[in-house]
Scaffold this motif. Structure first.
Motif, mmCIF file in Angstrom:
data_model
loop_
_atom_site.group_PDB
_atom_site.id
_atom_site.type_symbol
_atom_site.label_atom_id
_atom_site.label_comp_id
_atom_site.label_asym_id
_atom_site.label_seq_id
_atom_site.Cartn_x
_atom_site.Cartn_y
_atom_site.Cartn_z
ATOM 1 N N MET A 1 130.347 -17.189 162.524
ATOM 2 C CA MET A 1 129.889 -16.804 163.854
ATOM 3 C C MET A 1 129.842 -17.964 164.850
ATOM 4 O O MET A 1 129.873 -17.748 166.062
ATOM 5 C CB MET A 1 128.512 -16.138 163.776
ATOM 6 C CG MET A 1 127.390 -17.040 163.355
ATOM 7 S SD MET A 1 125.775 -16.178 163.308
ATOM 8 C CE MET A 1 125.520 -15.884 165.067
ATOM 9 N N ASP A 2 129.753 -19.207 164.372
ATOM 10 C CA ASP A 2 129.634 -20.357 165.269
ATOM 11 C C ASP A 2 131.008 -20.753 165.810
ATOM 12 O O ASP A 2 131.906 -21.102 165.028
ATOM 13 C CB ASP A 2 129.002 -21.537 164.534
ATOM 14 C CG ASP A 2 128.947 -22.785 165.387
ATOM 15 O OD1 ASP A 2 128.569 -22.682 166.553
ATOM 16 O OD2 ASP A 2 129.316 -23.867 164.888
ATOM 17 N N GLU B 1 129.879 -12.631 164.138
ATOM 18 C CA GLU B 1 128.663 -12.446 163.360
ATOM 19 C C GLU B 1 128.900 -11.293 162.387
ATOM 20 O O GLU B 1 129.558 -10.305 162.730
ATOM 21 C CB GLU B 1 127.493 -12.115 164.275
ATOM 22 C CG GLU B 1 126.175 -11.912 163.553
ATOM 23 C CD GLU B 1 125.034 -11.584 164.490
ATOM 24 O OE1 GLU B 1 123.881 -11.527 164.016
ATOM 25 O OE2 GLU B 1 125.286 -11.392 165.700
ATOM 26 N N SER C 1 127.612 -8.207 160.768
ATOM 27 C CA SER C 1 126.551 -7.232 160.983
ATOM 28 C C SER C 1 127.106 -5.841 160.717
ATOM 29 O O SER C 1 128.309 -5.653 160.517
ATOM 30 C CB SER C 1 126.031 -7.317 162.423
ATOM 31 O OG SER C 1 127.038 -6.897 163.332
ATOM 32 N N ARG D 1 118.198 -12.679 159.095
ATOM 33 C CA ARG D 1 119.042 -13.435 158.160
ATOM 34 C C ARG D 1 118.613 -13.252 156.713
ATOM 35 O O ARG D 1 119.388 -13.528 155.795
ATOM 36 C CB ARG D 1 119.023 -14.922 158.534
ATOM 37 C CG ARG D 1 119.724 -15.227 159.847
ATOM 38 C CD ARG D 1 119.518 -16.659 160.284
ATOM 39 N NE ARG D 1 118.113 -16.948 160.553
ATOM 40 C CZ ARG D 1 117.683 -18.124 161.012
ATOM 41 N NH1 ARG D 1 118.536 -19.097 161.232
ATOM 42 N NH2 ARG D 1 116.403 -18.328 161.242
#
Length: 421
Positions: free
Chosen positions: A34-35, A89, A91, A140
């Motif tokens: 995600m970063d 991300e 999810s 998380r």
């Protein structure tokens, strides 16, 4: 694609875990992270591996020297390679799109292995102690649910899950151990699991770093944990620091620098030093005069008495923190005369007080390159910023969050030995 074992890296970070598996001969299908900065790091590393294989490493060399831009580097390799790094991300909402991208990259191939570990802050003892709610309710905590979705869809024979040892004691709001919930879920999806706590310094990493390594195998077999072969090189941490240019606070360069003479073996045997490509990111932070004075005292105290600095022992003129009862070791020298340093963590991106260089002539904190060496990243590994402008902060954070490359490689090599088709 060759016939080597394929893997998917989830919560990939800067790719320390992945790099170890690549070194052991596995082939990455995709990385999910995600970063944005870490994703650029992964793309740059993918470009390095491709260019090296094509014997066009001079292009990567030009990039390290700053002769070409990041965009130009990426345009020199197949677009599919760059697209194999999925910046997302993980999810419930993002899973369909991630699966679609991975399916396209697999192009009908099977996936042999899944690796990766969710962000550790929710399970770490330090994270829980600093959070008012003990990290309860942090989303998380439940990322392992999505990890299981990848196992359910792709059905790899094995998976390797890495995390901090605080995971063993972390509890849900209902009082259940997250680790037990994980293992029960993985078993429900058809995987038996085994785990051990491994300390990186037992496997050639010059750093005290303990982590849980949970390995799952599809089916009901037991006794498959790939315990790596131990390696305790007869060297001290000074081996990591000695051949890099001596610089003071605020000095150095994010671009290429020249290494000094090195007559040892460890840096080559560990895969750190590469005499064919330049070293980058050896630039030190600037420090206030007050911090430099504190660093000097801490260095002298360790060098002369082998004692750590207690914050309360500083002269009053150097004390600015109101907290005088905890974190009294907030200024800590990296012990060059020991066989392992203390653990490198992501907080190194905030300040360098806990990672003071031991050389009294330099008086500064570690550079990104020095921290990367403690994590056994090769010198040719470049850590990217979100923008094309090179920077230290994102590099420090990625390095501190990473799995030591050498530990990963040792696990990957032993997994091949126990692999059952």
């Amino acid at each position: 694609m060759d016939n080597s074992l394929t893997f998917l890296d989830l919560f990939a970070g800067a790719g320390g875990l992945s790099e170890g598996f690549i070194r052991a001969g596995y082939s990455p299908i995709a990385h999910v992270e995600m970063d944005p900065a870490a994703c650029y790091t992964l793309k740059t590393r993918a470009a390095y591996h491709w260019l090296k294989k094509q014997k066009e490493i001079q292009i990567y060399n030009d990039y390290l020297y700053g002769r070409i831009s990041r965009s130009q580097l990426y345009s020199s390799v197949p677009e599919s390679l760059i697209n194999s790094v999925i910046n997302s991300e993980i999810s419930e909402n993002s899973l369909p799109a991630i699966f679609s991208k991975i399916d396209s990259l697999l192009d009908g191939q099977s996936l042999d292995l899944v690796v990766g570990g969710p962000p550790c802050q929710a399970y770490s003892l330090v994270g829980r102690s600093r959070d008012l709610n003990g990290m309860k309710g942090d989303k998380r905590n439940y990322l392992f649910l999505y990890y299981a979705e990848f196992l359910k869809k792709y059905k790899p024979l094995y998976f390797v899950f890495e995390n901090v040892i605080g995971l063993l004691s972390a509890k849900s709001p209902e009082g259940d151990l997250y680790f037990k919930l994980m293992r029960d879920l993985f078993r429900k999806e058809g995987y038996e699991t085994e785990f051990k706590i491994l300390s990186a310094d037992d496997y050639g990493v010059l750093q005290k770093r303990k982590r849980i390594i949970l390995v799952g195998k599809r089916g009901n077999d037991i006794g498959f944990f790939p315990e790596p072969d131990k390696w305790k090189p007869d060297v001290n941490v000074s081996e990591i620091l000695g051949d890099l240019p001596k610089i003071k606070a605020g000095e150095g360069s994010l671009f290429a620098c020249e290494l000094g003479k090195y007559e040892g073996n460890y840096l080559y045997e560990s895969g750190i030093r590469d005499d064919d490509l330049p070293v980058t990111l050896h630039q030190a932070r600037s420090h206030t005069e007050q911090d430099i004075n504190i660093y000097r005292i801490a260095i002298q105290k360790w060098a002369e008495k082998r004692e750590r600095l207690n914050y309360n022992d500083l002269p009053d003129c150097l004390k600015t923190h109101k907290n005088r009862s905890s974190f009294l070791d907030r200024f800590k020298v990296v012990a060059a005369d020991m066989d392992a340093s203390h653990t490198v963590v992501a907080h190194i991106s905030k300040d360098g007080h806990y990672y003071i260089h031991p050389d009294i002539t330099q008086i500064r904190s570690l550079t990104p390159r020095e921290a990367a060496r403690l994590q056994t990243f090769p010198d040719n590994y470049f850590f990217e910023n979100k923008s094309e402008k090179r920077g230290r902060t994102a590099a420090y954070r990625q390095i501190g969050n990473a799995v030591p490359v050498l530990l990963s490689q040792k696990i990957a090599e032993k997994l091949k030995v126990v692999w059952q088709f």
